[in-house]
Design a protein around this motif. Structure first.
Motif, PDB file in Angstrom:
ATOM      1  N   GLN A  67       0.804  -1.217   0.000  1.00 54.02           N
ATOM      2  CA  GLN A  67       0.000   0.000   0.000  1.00 54.02           C
ATOM      3  C   GLN A  67       0.841   1.272   0.000  1.00 54.02           C
ATOM      4  N   LEU A  68       2.137   1.125   0.173  1.00 52.58           N
ATOM      5  CA  LEU A  68       3.019   2.297   0.228  1.00 52.58           C
ATOM      6  C   LEU A  68       3.743   2.537  -1.099  1.00 52.58           C
ATOM      7  N   LEU A  69       3.171   2.048  -2.204  1.00 55.23           N
ATOM      8  CA  LEU A  69       3.843   2.163  -3.501  1.00 55.23           C
ATOM      9  C   LEU A  69       4.207   3.608  -3.825  1.00 55.23           C
ATOM     10  N   ALA A  70       3.242   4.515  -3.717  1.00 57.28           N
ATOM     11  CA  ALA A  70       3.502   5.915  -4.068  1.00 57.28           C
ATOM     12  C   ALA A  70       4.597   6.496  -3.182  1.00 57.28           C
ATOM     13  N   GLN A  71       4.563   6.160  -1.886  1.00 55.50           N
ATOM     14  CA  GLN A  71       5.548   6.714  -0.956  1.00 55.50           C
ATOM     15  C   GLN A  71       6.957   6.182  -1.238  1.00 55.50           C
ATOM     16  N   VAL A  72       7.055   4.876  -1.469  1.00 52.82           N
ATOM     17  CA  VAL A  72       8.374   4.273  -1.698  1.00 52.82           C
ATOM     18  C   VAL A  72       8.978   4.768  -3.007  1.00 52.82           C
ATOM     19  N   THR A  73       8.198   4.757  -4.079  1.00 48.73           N
ATOM     20  CA  THR A  73       8.739   5.170  -5.381  1.00 48.73           C
ATOM     21  C   THR A  73       9.026   6.667  -5.413  1.00 48.73           C
ATOM     22  N   ALA A  74       8.216   7.465  -4.730  1.00 46.55           N
ATOM     23  CA  ALA A  74       8.490   8.903  -4.656  1.00 46.55           C
ATOM     24  C   ALA A  74       9.784   9.149  -3.877  1.00 46.55           C
ATOM     25  N   ALA A  75       9.960   8.398  -2.774  1.00 49.40           N
ATOM     26  CA  ALA A  75      11.183   8.540  -1.976  1.00 49.40           C
ATOM     27  C   ALA A  75      12.406   8.173  -2.796  1.00 49.40           C
ATOM     28  N   GLN A  76      12.310   7.110  -3.592  1.00 50.45           N
ATOM     29  CA  GLN A  76      13.446   6.703  -4.422  1.00 50.45           C
ATOM     30  C   GLN A  76      13.730   7.742  -5.503  1.00 50.45           C
ATOM     31  N   LYS A  77      12.679   8.268  -6.126  1.00 53.05           N
ATOM     32  CA  LYS A  77      12.855   9.260  -7.184  1.00 53.05           C
ATOM     33  C   LYS A  77      13.560  10.502  -6.650  1.00 53.05           C
ATOM     34  N   ILE A  78      13.097  10.999  -5.521  1.00 57.06           N
ATOM     35  CA  ILE A  78      13.714  12.194  -4.939  1.00 57.06           C
ATOM     36  C   ILE A  78      15.138  11.881  -4.478  1.00 57.06           C
ATOM     37  N   GLY A  79      15.315  10.722  -3.846  1.00 62.15           N
ATOM     38  CA  GLY A  79      16.641  10.349  -3.366  1.00 62.15           C
ATOM     39  C   GLY A  79      17.658  10.233  -4.474  1.00 62.15           C
ATOM     40  N   SER A  80      17.249   9.672  -5.610  1.00 60.15           N
ATOM     41  CA  SER A  80      18.183   9.520  -6.725  1.00 60.15           C
ATOM     42  C   SER A  80      18.612  10.882  -7.266  1.00 60.15           C
ATOM     43  N   GLN A  81      17.716  11.869  -7.178  1.00 56.69           N
ATOM     44  CA  GLN A  81      18.081  13.210  -7.630  1.00 56.69           C
ATOM     45  C   GLN A  81      18.975  13.920  -6.616  1.00 56.69           C
ATOM     46  N   LEU A  82      18.728  13.700  -5.333  1.00 58.92           N
ATOM     47  CA  LEU A  82      19.613  14.272  -4.321  1.00 58.92           C
ATOM     48  C   LEU A  82      21.012  13.667  -4.427  1.00 58.92           C
ATOM     49  N   GLU A  83      21.054  12.388  -4.759  1.00 56.58           N
ATOM     50  CA  GLU A  83      22.348  11.730  -4.975  1.00 56.58           C
ATOM     51  C   GLU A  83      23.121  12.342  -6.132  1.00 56.58           C
ATOM     52  N   SER A  84      22.409  12.989  -7.033  1.00 58.12           N
ATOM     53  CA  SER A  84      23.089  13.540  -8.197  1.00 58.12           C
ATOM     54  C   SER A  84      24.078  14.632  -7.817  1.00 58.12           C
ATOM     55  N   LEU A  85      24.063  15.051  -6.544  1.00 61.90           N
ATOM     56  CA  LEU A  85      25.167  15.870  -6.060  1.00 61.90           C
ATOM     57  C   LEU A  85      26.497  15.190  -6.343  1.00 61.90           C
ATOM     58  N   SER A  86      26.472  13.851  -6.320  1.00 61.19           N
ATOM     59  CA  SER A  86      27.689  13.084  -6.639  1.00 61.19           C
ATOM     60  C   SER A  86      27.789  12.766  -8.113  1.00 61.19           C
TER      61      SER A  86
END
Length: 458
Positions: free
Chosen positions: A270-289
């Motif tokens: 039931q947390l599909l939207a939350q998990v995938t949104a968290a991954q999407k944002i996290g991958s962009q924050l990682e782009s600092l590297s």
């Protein structure tokens, strides 16, 4: 700053910084570009962020199409510039543009007419997320030609050592996107469709600005050239040969990421939207590297390419060492920032969804541990590209990215969703270590420097 840098003479660190800083700025522009979309989508809904994440995999897959033309074009331009062969450099530039127009158009057609086919891979059961992903992908398909063309147009400039101009042109796209995003997403209430439309329009204007530059700047390789002429078959083959390993690597990386995302869909419940949104944002924050290091790797590729062309191998290896040292320090700083700032960063993007913030905090803390190794992989990859050797990074990436699937399936049983994040982080650590060792073992530094110092013997 001149429109063409001679990287074969002068202070190495200064030369590398002059080329690198605009590339870093261009990378930061790309990061800000993506985060702007996510910032406004997060205020619209978590589902909108998730939809853009699923649709965004196919612009990510489009990077493979770009690399087919970009890597070879940039490497050959750098080498021909280093050997003072402007005519050949210009011919490679035109051929690279011709190739990417054809490839980008074909890829856009495939995305536009078959969005359901592509998205069916994920088995998305949440209707709102799925329909948003279809809408996003269909609109993005219209602009994929500009998305594909812009990096290759930039590469025709970067290969000559000029990285400031591409930065300024890319920054103009960011400004346009920042203006259009809140207008289209919130004011017009278009949600994920608004984000896609804003992206397409911004990319279109970047393309337009590139061609205006080529039309007005006599120092540009593509100054008023004829694009509609018979393609040089030999140069096209050479460009594709150089770009193919990196393109395969990129496509394979995206397919692995999609396979991991499918595991995430299965495990999220039931947390599909939350998990995938968290991954999407996290991958962009990682782009600092990875965006910054990728930009530095591009600059290092131009530096190495010019000096290889001029047979100045001492400068080559000094430049590689400067790049590794400076960016490794940067990687440690990014690790500290992401680890301790994870919760606060997610709260900025998802202020109304505490469950997504908690999931994202775990993601960013785990992935922060691999940032320095991701940077090492990118820098050494740029050095290999400057030598015209694109296979080592591709093999390393393919092997360890593929390992993410069995690692994720194993670790998710013990650690839940966090097991998937650990699989991604550990594989990145291994990639950085292995590629660095490969470079040290396979590139004969002592022999190449000796051949420079004693050319009559070698």
């Amino acid at each position: 700053m001149k429109n063409r840098y001679d990287l074969t003479q002068g202070n190495i660190l200064r030369q590398l910084l002059l080329v690198s800083l605009p590339v870093m700025g261009t990378s930061l522009v790309q990061m800000a570009y993506n985060l702007t979309d996510l910032f406004w989508l997060g205020r619209y809904s978590t589902e909108a962020v998730s939809s853009a994440g699923f649709g965004g995999y196919f612009t990510w897959l489009g990077v493979a199409v770009i690399l087919l033309a970009r890597i070879g074009t940039e490497v050959r331009i750098a080498q021909k510039t280093g050997s003072a062969d402007r005519a050949s450099a210009q011919e490679y530039a035109v051929t690279g543009v011709q190739l990417i127009v054809i490839l980008g158009f074909l890829y856009g057609v495939l995305l536009y007419f078959f969005p359901h086919f592509w998205l069916s891979f994920f088995n998305i059961e949440e209707a709102l997320v799925y329909q948003g992903a279809v809408d996003y992908l269909t609109i993005i398909a219209f602009g994929i030609i500009f998305y594909s063309l812009n990096p290759v147009l930039a590469s025709t400039i970067i290969g000559t050592g000029n990285t400031l101009t591409p930065f300024l042109i890319s920054a103009s796209g960011l400004v346009i996107n920042m203006i259009l995003d809140p207008l289209f997403i919130l004011t017009f209430n278009w949600g994920v469709k608004g984000a896609a439309i804003a992206t397409v329009l911004a990319q279109f204007f970047v393309t337009l600005f590139f061609f205006l530059y080529f039309f007005t700047s006599s120092s540009a390789l593509l100054y008023r050239v004829r694009y509609f002429k018979k393609m040089d078959g030999e140069k096209a083959k050479d460009i594709l040969r150089l770009g193919l390993p990196s393109a395969i690597q990129s496509a394979f990386f995206t397919f692995i990421a999609m396979a991991v995302s499918r595991i995430i869909v299965r495990e999220s419940g039931q947390l599909l939207a939350q998990v995938t949104a968290a991954q999407k944002i996290g991958s962009q924050l990682e782009s600092l590297s990875w965006l910054i290091s990728g930009g530095i790797a591009t600059a290092l590729g131009a530096f190495v390419g010019q000096n290889v062309g001029a047979k100045k191998y001492q400068r080559v290896f000094q430049g590689v060492r400067y790049g590794l040292l400076s960016m490794s320090v940067y990687g440690v700083l990014v690790t500290i920032f992401l680890f301790f700032g994870a919760h606060s960063l997610y709260h900025i993007f998802l202020p109304n969804d505490p469950a997504a913030v908690d999931i994202g905090t775990d993601y960013l803390k785990i992935l922060s541990l691999s940032q320095t190794f991701m940077i090492i992989e990118a820098i050494i990859g740029g050095a290999f590209n400057g030598f015209g050797r694109t296979v080592p990074q591709s093999i390393t990436s393919i092997v360890f990215n593929a390992a993410r699937i069995p690692m994720a399936l194993l670790l998710v049983q013990w650690l839940g969703i966090n097991g998937i994040w650990w699989a991604i982080s550990l594989s990145s650590i291994f990639k950085g270590i292995v590629l660095w060792l490969w470079f040290k073992i396979s590139v004969p530094e002592k022999e190449l420097i000796a051949s420079e110092l004693n050319p009559t013997i070698y």
